[in-house]
Design an enzyme around this catalytic site. Sequence first.
Site, PDB file in Angstrom:
ATOM      1  N   HIS A  95     -35.392   9.648  -1.851  1.00 45.36           N
ATOM      2  CA  HIS A  95     -34.388   9.671  -2.923  1.00 45.36           C
ATOM      3  C   HIS A  95     -33.090  10.321  -2.469  1.00 45.36           C
ATOM      4  CE1 HIS A  95     -36.807  13.298  -2.975  1.00 45.36           C
ATOM      5  NE2 HIS A  95     -35.803  13.935  -3.548  1.00 45.36           N
TER       6      HIS A  95
ATOM      7  N   GLY B 117     -37.046  15.720   7.839  1.00 44.41           N
ATOM      8  CA  GLY B 117     -38.422  15.398   7.456  1.00 44.41           C
ATOM      9  C   GLY B 117     -38.808  13.963   7.768  1.00 44.41           C
TER      10      GLY B 117
ATOM     11  N   ARG C 237     -27.165  14.750   3.076  1.00 46.78           N
ATOM     12  CA  ARG C 237     -26.556  15.988   2.563  1.00 46.78           C
ATOM     13  C   ARG C 237     -25.832  16.751   3.667  1.00 46.78           C
ATOM     14  NH1 ARG C 237     -32.102  17.411  -0.607  1.00 46.78           N
ATOM     15  NH2 ARG C 237     -31.962  15.730  -2.133  1.00 46.78           N
TER      16      ARG C 237
ATOM     17  N   CYS D 233     -32.802  10.868   4.922  1.00 50.01           N
ATOM     18  CA  CYS D 233     -33.277  11.743   3.848  1.00 50.01           C
ATOM     19  C   CYS D 233     -32.188  12.791   3.636  1.00 50.01           C
ATOM     20  CB  CYS D 233     -34.661  12.340   4.140  1.00 50.01           C
ATOM     21  SG  CYS D 233     -34.767  13.523   5.479  1.00 50.01           S
TER      22      CYS D 233
ATOM     23  N   HIS E  64     -29.376   7.767  26.803  1.00 47.95           N
ATOM     24  CA  HIS E  64     -30.310   8.613  27.548  1.00 47.95           C
ATOM     25  C   HIS E  64     -31.747   8.530  27.060  1.00 47.95           C
ATOM     26  CE1 HIS E  64     -27.068  11.574  29.271  1.00 47.95           C
ATOM     27  NE2 HIS E  64     -26.739  10.299  29.406  1.00 47.95           N
ATOM     28  N   ASN E  65     -31.931   8.304  25.766  1.00 43.67           N
ATOM     29  CA  ASN E  65     -33.282   8.397  25.188  1.00 43.67           C
ATOM     30  C   ASN E  65     -33.837   7.054  24.743  1.00 43.67           C
ATOM     31  OD1 ASN E  65     -31.521  10.940  23.714  1.00 43.67           O
ATOM     32  ND2 ASN E  65     -33.091  11.444  25.209  1.00 43.67           N
TER      33      ASN E  65
ATOM     34  N   GLY F 227     -32.265  14.535   7.068  1.00 43.51           N
ATOM     35  CA  GLY F 227     -32.623  13.672   8.205  1.00 43.51           C
ATOM     36  C   GLY F 227     -33.798  14.219   8.993  1.00 43.51           C
TER      37      GLY F 227
HETATM   38  C1  RB5 Z   1     -35.810  16.192  -0.559  1.00 48.55           C
HETATM   39  O1  RB5 Z   1     -35.420  17.131  -1.499  1.00 48.55           O
HETATM   40  C2  RB5 Z   1     -35.553  16.729   0.843  1.00 48.55           C
HETATM   41  O2  RB5 Z   1     -36.442  17.753   1.131  1.00 48.55           O
HETATM   42  C3  RB5 Z   1     -35.649  15.612   1.843  1.00 48.55           C
HETATM   43  O3  RB5 Z   1     -34.715  14.619   1.540  1.00 48.55           O
HETATM   44  C4  RB5 Z   1     -35.389  15.967   3.292  1.00 48.55           C
HETATM   45  O4  RB5 Z   1     -34.212  16.691   3.428  1.00 48.55           O
HETATM   46  C5  RB5 Z   1     -36.522  16.555   4.035  1.00 48.55           C
HETATM   47  O5  RB5 Z   1     -36.460  16.811   5.238  1.00 48.55           O
END
Ligand code: RB5
Length: 140
Positions: A10, A69, A108, A64, A97-98, A67
Amino acid sequence: MTKLAIASDHGGFALKEKIMQRFADVDWLDLGTGSEESVDYPQFGKAMGEAITNEDADTGILICGSGIGISIAANRFPAVRAALCVNAEMAALSRQHNDANVISLGARIIDEETAYECVEAFLNTEFEGGRHERRVEQLS
Ligand code: RB5
């Protein structure tokens, strides 16, 4: 043409939609999520891992909040080399390189324009091979 998979939780959903619009000529394999409703990022990293492993896609983009998780989840699959990038230089280096086959972005962490630059660099940079070849081989 290269089949490109894209997946987010999300936190990355809005940026996922924008990237697909911006690169509208790409034959996207959209692995979700489909809204800003809260979901669990490991499921989408897993979906990418399966798509790369099964060769439904040869390249992927993950998003995410940070980025982090979603890239950890995807990197649990041996076929995946997912690189978390915050600028175009990292995106280019991840290819040179990878031989990264997946780029991971933090919605974010970076702004939209930077995300587009990362995708552009990732898609248009070749693996350099040479000394990097044996190092990448050692990852498997
Ligand atoms: C979700 O709140 C957040 O934990 C996920 O988007 C990410 O940042 C996790 O690594």
